[in-house]
Structure formats: structure tokens, C-alpha cells
Write an enzyme that holds these catalytic residues in place. Structure first.
Site, PDB file in Angstrom:
ATOM      1  N   HIS A   1      -0.775 -10.729 -14.817  1.00 38.76           N
ATOM      2  CA  HIS A   1      -1.315 -10.631 -16.179  1.00 38.76           C
ATOM      3  C   HIS A   1      -1.006 -11.886 -17.014  1.00 38.76           C
ATOM      4  CE1 HIS A   1       2.712  -8.400 -17.068  1.00 38.76           C
ATOM      5  NE2 HIS A   1       2.861  -9.682 -17.303  1.00 38.76           N
TER       6      HIS A   1
ATOM      7  N   HIS B   1       5.922  -7.057 -23.764  1.00 33.55           N
ATOM      8  CA  HIS B   1       6.665  -8.327 -23.806  1.00 33.55           C
ATOM      9  C   HIS B   1       7.158  -8.654 -25.217  1.00 33.55           C
ATOM     10  CE1 HIS B   1       4.137  -8.727 -20.190  1.00 33.55           C
ATOM     11  NE2 HIS B   1       4.910  -9.687 -19.775  1.00 33.55           N
TER      12      HIS B   1
ATOM     13  N   HIS C   1       7.871 -14.757 -10.188  1.00 35.28           N
ATOM     14  CA  HIS C   1       7.883 -15.817 -11.200  1.00 35.28           C
ATOM     15  C   HIS C   1       9.157 -15.764 -12.026  1.00 35.28           C
ATOM     16  CE1 HIS C   1       5.951 -12.506 -13.467  1.00 35.28           C
ATOM     17  NE2 HIS C   1       5.961 -13.179 -14.609  1.00 35.28           N
TER      18      HIS C   1
ATOM     19  N   GLU D   1       8.623  -7.646 -12.663  1.00 32.43           N
ATOM     20  CA  GLU D   1       7.405  -6.911 -13.039  1.00 32.43           C
ATOM     21  C   GLU D   1       6.803  -6.192 -11.831  1.00 32.43           C
ATOM     22  OE1 GLU D   1       6.018  -9.672 -16.844  1.00 32.43           O
ATOM     23  OE2 GLU D   1       4.952  -9.882 -14.953  1.00 32.43           O
TER      24      GLU D   1
HETATM   25  C1  DHB Z   1       3.595 -15.997 -17.513  1.00 31.00           C
HETATM   26  C2  DHB Z   1       3.672 -14.854 -16.679  1.00 31.00           C
HETATM   27  C3  DHB Z   1       3.875 -13.594 -17.257  1.00 31.00           C
HETATM   28  O1  DHB Z   1       3.984 -12.447 -16.517  1.00 31.00           O
HETATM   29  C4  DHB Z   1       3.975 -13.463 -18.627  1.00 31.00           C
HETATM   30  O2  DHB Z   1       4.123 -12.215 -19.135  1.00 31.00           O
HETATM   31  C5  DHB Z   1       3.921 -14.569 -19.437  1.00 31.00           C
HETATM   32  C6  DHB Z   1       3.739 -15.837 -18.882  1.00 31.00           C
HETATM   33  C7  DHB Z   1       3.347 -17.343 -16.933  1.00 31.00           C
HETATM   34  O3  DHB Z   1       3.427 -17.554 -15.710  1.00 31.00           O
HETATM   35  O4  DHB Z   1       3.007 -18.253 -17.717  1.00 31.00           O
HETATM   36 FE    FE Z   2       4.597 -10.747 -17.810  1.00 31.82          FE
END
Ligand code: DHB
Ligand code: FE
Length: 287
Positions: A12, A59, A193, A240
Site C-alpha cells: 500500500h 499509520h 520494508h 505489516e
Molecule cells: C512506504 C511503505 C509503507 O508501507 C508505508 O505505509 C509508507 C511508505 C514506502 O516504502 O515508502
Molecule cells: Fe505501511
């Protein structure tokens, strides 16, 4: 009874929302990701769900660190989107189904999941971006949504095992709703990530591919990881994955993989999309 037609899991990343706003879907950076949605569009066109139950994490828009429910379920007939600071255009609002939500909440509490009930709830990019990805040209959203927020932000997080059971409870509740709605479940976020700290930019392809395999054929295998282990393997925001695990828990019948796409990176994230078909467990005949 309402029945579950299947599920979609997708990253997302807010930058996807910006790319949509700027119509960059066919640019070389974006094509490998957006191209993965051709199948999703055909699948949705064929399956025509009425309701999408969204497992996602807030978030900092609706909940912040001062008050952070572990599990929160929307119980409204309308949900507004807003931007918590990414500079994304605000999406038009999403219709809900409060009666359906209350049925899920009743069933969850009966199953000892004492959720936070939200008769007003803002939804952030973790709902809006996947909606825009799934229905890019819709004048009106073709589904009503039930937002289900899981804390993946402030530790202690619910365990993977708990999220799976939470999803199971919602899956059973969906299939006991006296209606004939076609319901899809959606898990958003991930895969690996990390946005902050020394490991910012961390991606773990090997673990992501393992998760994509296991989530189809052996989801219980993913429930043995502690939150700390998930942070180590998937990154601080890779947790996540819990949203995916809860979504998979809601698929209580026979699950087959209809589609997957995996592309590194989009922004800081290993971007993954999966589609799951679902056949309910056949009812046993009374002896
Ligand atoms: C990014 C990924 C995310 O899941 C998020 O909530 C905000 C930013 C990213 O990779 O930039
Ligand atoms: Fe996120």
C-alpha cells in the site's frame, strides 16, 4: 448466507497513490508493479464482490501512539479518507455497511476478541491506495468496505498466531451473516520494508517469497514467528505482513493461488500482489 469469494493482498506504499494521481502507471519504474493489476481487474470483473473486508494498519491518521487499539473494526455507513502527511490527494469517501460490521463485532467479542468499535473512522493510504489499485476507473466504488485495523505500529504487536485466529473469527462471522453478499477479504501492506534506522531500505526477497508460498499452502507455518523475529526478517514495517496473515485466516475453506506479482523495489518496499480463490468447506451431512 454471505460467502467469501476470495482475497487480494497488496502493498500500500503511498508513492503508488502519487503515481496514480500523476498517471505514471506505464512509466518504466511503475509498469512492473501496475501491470500486476491487470489480472486483479479481470478477477474483480468476474467475481463482482459486494463487500470488501480490509485488514490494514492505520499509520497515525485515525489512531496515534497515545491511543492505539490492537484490533479496531469500523462500524459506520461511510468512511472518509485523509492524508496523514504524504501529500496524497484525498480520495472520495467509501461506503460502509454498519449492520454487517456489527455482526462481525458481535461474533468477534463472542470469540473473546474485545475489539475497539469505531462508529467514526478515518481511513488512510493503507485502504485508499489498494482501492484505487483495484478499481482505477470506477466512478463510484463498486464495493462497501469494512475497515479492520491491526496495530503493526506500536509494540507490543499482536502475535502472528493471534492475527491468524482473529482472521479465522472474522471469516466464520462473514459466512454466518444472513444475507447473500459476495465478500472479498483484502490484506494490505508489506512485504519486507524498513523506513527508518540503520537498516532503512532493508528488503529480504528470500523471506518474502517464502511468505508468498506459505500463505497459500501452509499459513500456520507463518504463525510461529514472534514480532521480534518478523522485524528481523522483514524489517520494522515489514511486520505489516500481519495484515496478510489475518486476511488469510479469514479464508476458512479451500484456498488456491490465482495470481502473484513480486517487484523490488517500489519506494522502500518489496511490492507484492496476490489473489486467492476460495471455496467454502463443504458442509458435512448429518449421519
Ligand atoms: C512506504 C511503505 C509503507 O508501507 C508505508 O505505509 C509508507 C511508505 C514506502 O516504502 O515508502
Ligand atoms: Fe505501511
Amino acid at each position: 448466507m454471505a460467502h467469501i469469494i476470495g482475497g487480494v493482498a497488496t502493498s500500500h506504499v503511498p508513492a503508488i497513490g502519487k503515481a496514480i494521481a500523476d498517471k505514471k502507471q506505464n512509466e518504466p519504474y511503475w509498469k512492473p508493479f501496475f501491470g500486476g493489476f491487470d489480472f486483479v481487474h479481470q478477477w474483480l470483473q468476474r467475481e463482482k464482490p459486494d463487500i470488501a473486508v480490509f485488514f490494514y494498519n492505520d499509520h497515525g491518521l485515525n489512531f496515534f501512539l497515545d491511543k492505539m487499539p490492537t484490533f479496531a473494526v469500523g462500524a459506520a455507513n461511510e468512511y472518509h479518507n485523509d492524508d496523514e502527511g504524504w501529500g496524497l490527494p484525498v480520495s472520495r469517501s467509501f461506503a460502509g455497511d454498519a449492520a454487517f460490521s456489527w455482526h462481525l463485532i458481535e461474533a468477534l467479542v463472542a470469540d473473546e476478541f474485545d475489539v475497539t468499535m469505531c462508529q467514526e473512522m478515518l481511513v488512510d493510504h493503507a485502504v485508499a491506495v489498494p482501492m484505487q489499485l483495484m478499481w482505477p476507473n470506477a466512478k463510484e466504488w463498486p464495493v462497501k468496505i469494512i475497515p479492520v485495523s491491526i496495530n503493526t505500529v506500536q509494540h507490543p504487536l499482536p502475535s502472528a498466531a493471534r492475527c491468524f485466529k482473529f482472521g479465522r473469527s472474522i471469516g466464520r462471522a462473514i459466512e454466518s451473516y444472513a444475507g447473500n453478499q459476495k465478500v472479498m477479504v483484502v490484506g494490505t501492506g508489506g512485504l519486507s520494508h524498513q523506513l527508518d534506522g540503520e537498516r532503512a531500505g532493508f528488503i529480504n526477497k528470500e523471506f518474502d517469497l517464502l511468505c508468498m508460498d506459505k500463505i497459500v499452502s501452509d499459513p500456520e507455518a507463518l504463525t510461529g514467528y514472534s514480532s521480534e523475529k518478523l522485524v528481523e526478517l522483514a524489517g520494522t514495517q515489514g511486520v505489516e505482513l500481519l495484515n496478510w496473515i489475518a486476511m488469510r485466516g479469514a479464508l476458512t475453506g479451500r484456498v488456491t493461488e490465482a495470481f502473484r506479482n513480486y517487484h523490488i523495489p517500489i519506494s522502500n518496499t518489496a511490492a507484492a500482489t496476490m489473489v486467492f480463490d476460495h471455496q467454502p468447506q463443504p458442509q458435512r451431512k448429518a449421519a
